[in-house]
Enzyme design. Structure first.
Site, mmCIF file in Angstrom:
data_model
loop_
_atom_site.group_PDB
_atom_site.id
_atom_site.type_symbol
_atom_site.label_atom_id
_atom_site.label_comp_id
_atom_site.label_asym_id
_atom_site.label_seq_id
_atom_site.Cartn_x
_atom_site.Cartn_y
_atom_site.Cartn_z
ATOM 1 N N ASP A 81 -13.491 47.211 33.017
ATOM 2 C CA ASP A 81 -13.311 48.109 31.876
ATOM 3 C C ASP A 81 -13.085 47.291 30.610
ATOM 4 O OD1 ASP A 81 -12.640 50.807 30.636
ATOM 5 O OD2 ASP A 81 -10.767 49.735 30.275
ATOM 6 N N ASP B 168 -18.627 51.489 28.568
ATOM 7 C CA ASP B 168 -17.603 50.434 28.575
ATOM 8 C C ASP B 168 -17.005 50.169 29.955
ATOM 9 O OD1 ASP B 168 -16.273 52.825 28.805
ATOM 10 O OD2 ASP B 168 -14.698 52.337 27.364
ATOM 11 N N GLU B 169 -17.613 50.700 31.013
ATOM 12 C CA GLU B 169 -17.055 50.530 32.346
ATOM 13 C C GLU B 169 -18.170 50.366 33.377
ATOM 14 O OE1 GLU B 169 -14.046 53.127 35.120
ATOM 15 O OE2 GLU B 169 -13.576 52.929 32.988
#
Length: 421
Positions: free
Chosen positions: A16, A115-116
């Site tokens: 993350d 974003d992960e």
């Protein structure tokens, strides 16, 4: 007790990017993303704009977080408030994904969001070392190449790595947490409230609380048959997730039974005219239907919600209706939403709308209906319109309501990821 030997024991990293939008915006301006005070908002020209991301220091010292509003940010010269740069954010996200390919093949990477990501590193120990060593190398590469911080959860499956990320790694000194099945009773079962566990929302939490279940441990030790009776297949998943069991492969949705297609929108202004509200609802039904058609799916349950202005005494309503035949036709979904609106809406000021379809089936064939002989034409027309929009852009074909003052689709067509590029 669960016999974990019968379940897969992979080595999954859940990576993350810490406050991704804010961190990218900070680095782009030559600032340290960990120490600067920066907020990325939906639009700096509107005081009601939502904070899309806040830097770690802004969260810590000013209690501003994702979901806060622009007017809540103190007028402090140390705080920088900026518009989103979606093109830049997506470009950086793509480059980070390419970085993962230094360690694993593309088939072992699942980009869960911008974003992960999940990485399956099982079998790479002889090349890169154990899981924690691999995590440290990737963490270091991301910081050296992009100046961006990240946290990493490690687990024997996707669910466990995600839980390790959310519940421990973000607080760990080095930003890395490694969970095994043996850690379940000590690390997962004490978790409360239940919504702290990934996959359990506030509504499900309330239902579980009413059943006398307040911790993950109580959920794991509850009667499975009672959970299945109350929640259906989701009861089975809730039970086994409380034991850390997840059979999903990298690239597959973690909670299969929760697959749906939906759209939620916070409106740019208060809507008081019912005709204007219906115009936006129609636009959103079009988008939900398109998403379902793109996946070759149709749904039987249509959910519709209106959120009211903060000045209203009532917060809004959320209702669902199941139709006889699965559909991905815009007007079918729209007509159900109109029914629900007629039954529940009483003229309040509307500020948000949410629409989704669930109970999905594959849409590769269609049963003809003697009472709706043109049904197949409506279905095929949707796919034709999708092809035109995919080729020439989402604004190539719009309904007439999108050109009225109430419409939002024309404005949103110029955005990237719902925000300015």
């Amino acid at each position: 007790m669960i016999d974990y030997s019968q379940f897969p024991d992979r080595t999954i990293l859940c990576i993350d990017m810490k406050s991704f939008y804010a961190s990218v915006a900070a680095v782009d301006r030559g600032l340290d993303p960990l120490t600067c005070y920066i907020a990325v908002v939906g639009g700096t020209d509107r005081q009601g704009s939502v904070v899309l991301a806040a830097s770690p220091a802004l969260k810590r010292d000013y209690k501003i977080k994702t979901g806060s509003r622009l007017f809540e940010i103190p007028k402090d010269p140390k705080i920088l408030v900026v518009n989103p740069q979606m093109n830049l954010f997506i470009k950086v996200s793509t480059e980070i994904t390419k970085l993962f390919y230094r360690y694993v093949p593309p088939s072992a990477v699942h980009s869960y969001s911008v974003d992960e990501s999940f990485l399956d590193v099982k079998g790479l120990e002889k090349i890169w070392g154990d899981a924690r060593s691999i995590a440290k190398k990737i963490q270091s590469d991301i910081y050296n190449d992009f100046g961006l911080p990240c946290t990493i959860g490690i687990g024997p499956n996707m669910l466990m790595s995600k839980l390790a990320l959310d519940l421990e790694s973000k607080k760990a000194p080095d930003g890395i947490a490694d969970w095994t099945y043996d850690d379940i009773p000590r690390k997962l079962w004490p978790v409360k409230p239940l919504s702290e566990m990934w996959g359990i929302g506030k509504r499900t939490e309330r239902t579980l609380n009413n059943m006398g279940i307040f911790t993950v441990g109580q959920l794991a030790n509850h009667d499975l048959k009672l959970l299945e009776k109350k929640f259906g297949i989701m009861g089975n998943q809730l039970y086994y997730h409380a034991w850390g069991v997840d059979l999903s492969k990298v690239g597959a949705p973690i909670i299969q039974g929760q697959i749906s297609f939906g759209k939620s929108q916070i409106l740019m202004r208060d809507y008081t005219d019912e005709k204007e509200i219906k115009a936006v609802v129609l636009e959103m039904c079009e988008e939900v239907a398109k998403r379902a058609r793109t996946a070759k799916k149709a749904g039987r349950t249509i959910s519709f919600a209106l959120g009211y202005s903060k000045d209203e005494l009532d917060g809004g309503f959320h209702r669902s209706r199941t139709v006889e035949k699965p559909t991905n036709v815009t007007m079918d979904i729209y007509n159900v939403c109109l029914q629900l609106m007629k039954e529940n809406y009483r003229g309040q000021v509307v500020r948000s709308i949410s629409i989704s379809i669930t109970k999905l089936v594959d849409d590769y064939e269609m049963q003809l209906d003697l009472f709706d002989q043109d049904g197949w034409k409506k279905r095929e027309l949707g796919y034709v319109v999708d092809k035109i929009r995919n080729k020439y852009g989402s604004a190539a074909l719009l309904r007439a309501v999108s050109y009225t003052p109430a419409g939002t689709a024309l404005h949103r067509a110029r955005l990237v990821g719902g925000h300015k590029g």
